[in-house]
Design an enzyme around this catalytic site. Sequence first.
Site, short mmCIF file in Angstrom:
data_model
loop_
_atom_site.label_atom_id
_atom_site.label_comp_id
_atom_site.label_asym_id
_atom_site.label_seq_id
_atom_site.Cartn_x
_atom_site.Cartn_y
_atom_site.Cartn_z
N GLU A 340 -7.11 9.08 4.12
CA GLU A 340 -7.16 7.99 4.99
C GLU A 340 -6.98 8.47 6.59
OE1 GLU A 340 -7.04 3.47 3.74
OE2 GLU A 340 -4.90 4.00 4.82
N HIS A 371 -2.67 20.15 -18.98
CA HIS A 371 -3.34 20.02 -20.36
C HIS A 371 -4.44 19.05 -19.85
CE1 HIS A 371 -0.41 21.79 -22.76
NE2 HIS A 371 0.40 21.37 -21.83
N LYS A 477 -15.52 -3.65 2.62
CA LYS A 477 -14.80 -5.16 2.17
C LYS A 477 -16.03 -6.09 3.03
CE LYS A 477 -10.25 -3.21 3.70
NZ LYS A 477 -9.25 -3.23 4.58
O1 F6P Z 1 -7.78 -1.10 3.65
C1 F6P Z 1 -7.13 0.07 3.87
C2 F6P Z 1 -5.85 -0.35 4.24
O2 F6P Z 1 -5.63 -1.22 5.69
C3 F6P Z 1 -4.80 0.60 4.41
O3 F6P Z 1 -4.86 1.50 5.44
C4 F6P Z 1 -3.33 -0.05 4.14
O4 F6P Z 1 -2.39 0.76 3.98
C5 F6P Z 1 -3.85 -1.06 3.08
O5 F6P Z 1 -5.20 -1.47 3.55
C6 F6P Z 1 -2.83 -2.30 2.98
O6 F6P Z 1 -2.97 -3.00 4.15
P1 F6P Z 1 -1.95 -4.24 4.54
O7 F6P Z 1 -0.48 -3.49 4.53
O8 F6P Z 1 -2.16 -4.46 5.77
O9 F6P Z 1 -2.24 -5.06 3.59
#
Ligand code: F6P
Length: 511
Positions: A340, A371, A477
């Site tokens: 990421e 394994h 998303k």
């Molecule tokens: O969608 C990725 C992300 O934004 C990550 O970078 C982050 O760790 C995760 O989602 C959770 O985000 P949040 O802590 O804002 O819920």
Amino acid sequence: MRNNPVWQQLNELAQQAERRDLAKLWQNPNRQQSLVFEFEDLYLDLSKNWLDDQALTALCQLAEAAELKTAIDNMFNGEIVNTTDQLPATHTELRNPQHPNYLRNTESLFSLADQVTNGEVKTAFGKQVKQLVNIGIGGSYLGPRLVVEALTELQSESRISIYFAASVDDSLINQLFKSIDIEHCLFCISSKSFSTVETLMNARAIQAKLKNIKGYQPDQQQSSLMAITANTSRALEAGIPEHMILPFDPSIGGRFSLWSAIGFPIVLAAGKTQFKALLEGAHLMDQHYQQQPFDKNLPVLMALVSIWYRNFIGLSAYSCLPYDARLRSLPKWLQQLMMESTGKMHSTAGEIIDYPTSPWVFGDHGQLSQHAFFQAFHQGVDALPLDFIGVLEHNSPSQDFLLFNLIAQGAALMQGKEEDHSMKGCPGNKPSTTLLMKNMSAKSVGQLLALYEHMIYTQSVIWNINCFDQPGVELGKTIAKDIQAHVENNTLNQMALDPSTLALIQKVTET
Ligand code: F6P
């Protein structure tokens, strides 16, 4: 960077066959001495890699050319290094006892942890807290989970057991509700943004379940819900009482956040002393990273070796293999941290770059992996960089067994074996790195995790990318949200989707 003469020189060095031949490389009698590094509780053996002094010197020059030292100073001095969000990256401040943010962070964390453990905080059933469920995903889940598991044997001060709910899945939530003692359970919504759909859906599902349970009476004093977030106003809007919200600063990146309030489950599981030791270990690594020359600097060396394989040798995968069940979540944490942070195709200036960045990271407990997928390491046609991670001090024969296996795998991969029956032969000459921790103390774990964090920052500086943003995750998303809305409104035909995707949606909605 690609136009820099050192980049060209590294390309040429990587083309020379003797640099990819471990048997030849070992003809240098000083190899062991020059490629093994130690710092505090960590022992790093790079000698089984396709690497020699000449390549390492050129890699260090590449780091110089990228002005890595200035970039490191910029991060530690609170300069804006997350250019997309115009923010500094302040996770290292939280582990520096000289920094005001260290005190601010530990005071608020420890104060709520004390109130929970001494029974001052009551659930909405009027009961003392004995369990905590962390509802969070990504960086609000992987780091705390890894450290809670790693320090599981050091829970002397603690009376609270920790559970995690990350993905949206009713079956998981139902299972969770069967395992916990609901009246004594505190549900902790961990979300930096407080807008992550999965986390909010899980929080709502849990809230709905709680409301149907007899005796559930939340008010400003009694609450079965708490929040950890950088967006306090959203948590307040969701009805979390103010004293049950642990805030942290937006300048702490999600995947670098286990040191912040996000580490609350660690404090409850392992205690304040262990959490402080975790910070202390990370701070030791921070100082090492800031002060040591590149050719003796563990995170820089690990980053340079990974760049050597990715950009000059041309290997696209990376595997993390801890030989200790307590570190079983390390590969997943590292996967998010590396992929990421550095899975990017835009430079910090927003231009498309023309060299590879993050490798595909995968891994698991080393013994289980042997394994499952080690066959491909030994006889597959590709090589890839591997990190074998072991823990030295222990008092059980099973740990010796694990360590001997770890060592044997590195040796087998490098040496290989000729066999009369060719199918049984292993070609050898497969590289690996061995990283040994002195023990499984909080201090050692802090060093290990900070080592990887700084390795990733170093990669990003040399690749000239921002390792603190993740704009690429938004597209999927948004499409998911659109699909849901169009299905609900029966307007799917208005979406510009390909036939495969439309057919899949149809399959789902018909079933
Ligand atoms: O969608 C990725 C992300 O934004 C990550 O970078 C982050 O760790 C995760 O989602 C959770 O985000 P949040 O802590 O804002 O819920």
